[in-house]
Design a protein around this motif. Structure first.
Motif, PDB file in Angstrom:
ATOM      1  N   SER A 170      -2.486  11.440  38.657  1.00 36.78           N
ATOM      2  CA  SER A 170      -1.563  11.908  37.626  1.00 36.78           C
ATOM      3  C   SER A 170      -1.395  13.421  37.693  1.00 36.78           C
ATOM      4  N   ARG A 220     -11.576  20.790  35.158  1.00 36.09           N
ATOM      5  CA  ARG A 220     -13.006  20.949  34.849  1.00 36.09           C
ATOM      6  C   ARG A 220     -13.682  21.427  36.128  1.00 36.09           C
ATOM      7  N   GLU A 261       6.371   7.957  33.542  1.00 33.11           N
ATOM      8  CA  GLU A 261       6.051   8.099  32.117  1.00 33.11           C
ATOM      9  C   GLU A 261       5.269   9.379  31.962  1.00 33.11           C
ATOM     10  N   TYR A 293       0.240  14.782  30.234  1.00 32.97           N
ATOM     11  CA  TYR A 293      -0.204  14.010  31.398  1.00 32.97           C
ATOM     12  C   TYR A 293       0.962  13.127  31.819  1.00 32.97           C
ATOM     13  N   GLY A 294       1.129  12.915  33.114  1.00 28.63           N
ATOM     14  CA  GLY A 294       2.234  12.060  33.544  1.00 28.63           C
ATOM     15  C   GLY A 294       1.997  11.411  34.892  1.00 28.63           C
ATOM     16  N   TYR A 313      -6.450  15.203  39.709  1.00 27.94           N
ATOM     17  CA  TYR A 313      -5.137  15.396  39.079  1.00 27.94           C
ATOM     18  C   TYR A 313      -4.331  16.354  39.942  1.00 27.94           C
ATOM     19  N   GLU A 373      -4.671   4.792  35.357  1.00 22.04           N
ATOM     20  CA  GLU A 373      -5.581   4.871  34.219  1.00 22.04           C
ATOM     21  C   GLU A 373      -4.957   5.864  33.256  1.00 22.04           C
ATOM     22  N   ARG A 433      -3.557  20.091  31.617  1.00 16.54           N
ATOM     23  CA  ARG A 433      -4.936  20.461  31.235  1.00 16.54           C
ATOM     24  C   ARG A 433      -5.570  21.269  32.371  1.00 16.54           C
ATOM     25  N   ASP A 440      -3.088   6.693  29.061  1.00 17.25           N
ATOM     26  CA  ASP A 440      -3.267   6.423  27.637  1.00 17.25           C
ATOM     27  C   ASP A 440      -2.300   5.323  27.165  1.00 17.25           C
TER      28      ASP A 440
HETATM   29  P1  5GP Z   1      -9.024  13.588  30.727  1.00 16.37           P
HETATM   30  O1  5GP Z   1      -8.447  14.874  30.211  1.00 16.37           O
HETATM   31  O2  5GP Z   1     -10.333  13.238  30.081  1.00 16.37           O
HETATM   32  O3  5GP Z   1      -9.067  13.550  32.242  1.00 16.37           O
HETATM   33  O4  5GP Z   1      -7.997  12.423  30.342  1.00 16.37           O
HETATM   34  C1  5GP Z   1      -7.615  12.250  29.028  1.00 16.37           C
HETATM   35  C2  5GP Z   1      -6.723  11.042  28.896  1.00 16.37           C
HETATM   36  O5  5GP Z   1      -5.503  11.192  29.631  1.00 16.37           O
HETATM   37  C3  5GP Z   1      -7.315   9.736  29.389  1.00 16.37           C
HETATM   38  O6  5GP Z   1      -7.428   8.886  28.260  1.00 16.37           O
HETATM   39  C4  5GP Z   1      -6.312   9.168  30.358  1.00 16.37           C
HETATM   40  O7  5GP Z   1      -6.132   7.794  30.128  1.00 16.37           O
HETATM   41  C5  5GP Z   1      -5.045   9.935  30.036  1.00 16.37           C
HETATM   42  N1  5GP Z   1      -4.180  10.093  31.209  1.00 16.37           N
HETATM   43  C6  5GP Z   1      -4.547  10.480  32.452  1.00 16.37           C
HETATM   44  N2  5GP Z   1      -3.491  10.493  33.277  1.00 16.37           N
HETATM   45  C7  5GP Z   1      -2.416  10.097  32.548  1.00 16.37           C
HETATM   46  C8  5GP Z   1      -1.011   9.888  32.848  1.00 16.37           C
HETATM   47  O8  5GP Z   1      -0.534  10.064  33.967  1.00 16.37           O
HETATM   48  N3  5GP Z   1      -0.230   9.483  31.810  1.00 16.37           N
HETATM   49  C9  5GP Z   1      -0.702   9.264  30.561  1.00 16.37           C
HETATM   50  N4  5GP Z   1       0.152   8.850  29.631  1.00 16.37           N
HETATM   51  N5  5GP Z   1      -2.011   9.430  30.249  1.00 16.37           N
HETATM   52  C10 5GP Z   1      -2.856   9.840  31.216  1.00 16.37           C
END
Ligand code: 5GP
Length: 199
Positions: free
Chosen positions: A42, A49, A77, A88-89, A58, A108, A46, A110
């Protein structure tokens, strides 16, 4: 009905609240599934880390870059996740690349993103991952020790909301036992692949 190519059907989308064990499950699906599968990387605004690598975990983008891609229609999306202020996309080219290679695409993402994705890929296998009890979310989230109290509280509120959408997914998987949950998911995907070949 519109003819959908087999490649376009090979989409699996996994969601579940923070602490449901998504990351571990994803790793195990990638190694255990008896079919070619790849995770779609994705894009996010953000910041990375410490251990995260651009292009692997990412595609890290500035807000301006993300917005440009969004306006250019490059996302299947996208969503602002967990009211974090970060976007996030799922990039269309990432999905196309994996499908073009004949592999399953694993996403994976949201709940908001997954519900949008289900409209675009109605044949997608949607999986909602749950812990056996609500209390377990909190202890798993705290056990990780990576998030501040404020972030934990926000993620718990989001978890409550996300759980309300669980029945919109084709499958709800209880992560009571890691091996069992992984086997359940792999069986679903392998059976689906079998259906494609029987068509
Ligand atoms: P983190 O910041 O902990 O890596 O991810 C936070 C949340 O972002 C996770 O719950 C994950 O499911 C969501 N996420 C990660 N990639 C995408 C994306 O491409 N699209 C959407 N809609 N949510 C995402």
């Amino acid at each position: 009905m519109k003819e959908t190519s087999l490649e376009a059907c090979r989409v699996a989308v996994l969601s579940g609240p923070s602490g449901s064990g998504k990351t571990t499950i994803v790793g195990r699906i990638l190694s255990d599934l008896q079919l070619p599968i790849e995770m779609a990387v994705s894009a996010t605004t953000r910041p990375p880390r410490d251990d995260e690598i651009h292009g692997k975990h990412y595609y890290f983008m500035s807000s301006d870059e993300f917005e440009e891609s969004r306006q250019a229609g490059e996302f299947v999306e996208c969503a602002e996740v967990h009211r974090s202020g970060y976007w996030y996309g799922t990039l269309k080219r990432e999905v196309d690349r994996i499908q073009g290679a004949g592999s399953w695409v694993l996403l994976e993402i949201d709940v908001e993103g997954a519900l949008n994705l289900m409209h675009i890929y109605p044949e997608a296998i949607s999986l909602f991952l749950k812990t056996p009890s609500v209390d377990e979310y909190e202890s798993r989230l705290r056990g990780r020790g990576t998030e501040s109290e404020e972030v934990i509280q926000r993620r718990l509120r989001t978890a409550e909301e996300e759980l309300k959408s669980a029945d919109k997914y084709r499958y709800q998987i209880i992560n009571d036992d890691l091996d069992r949950a992984v086997r359940e998911i792999c069986t679903i995907l392998e059976a689906r692949e079998g259906e494609f070949h029987a068509r």
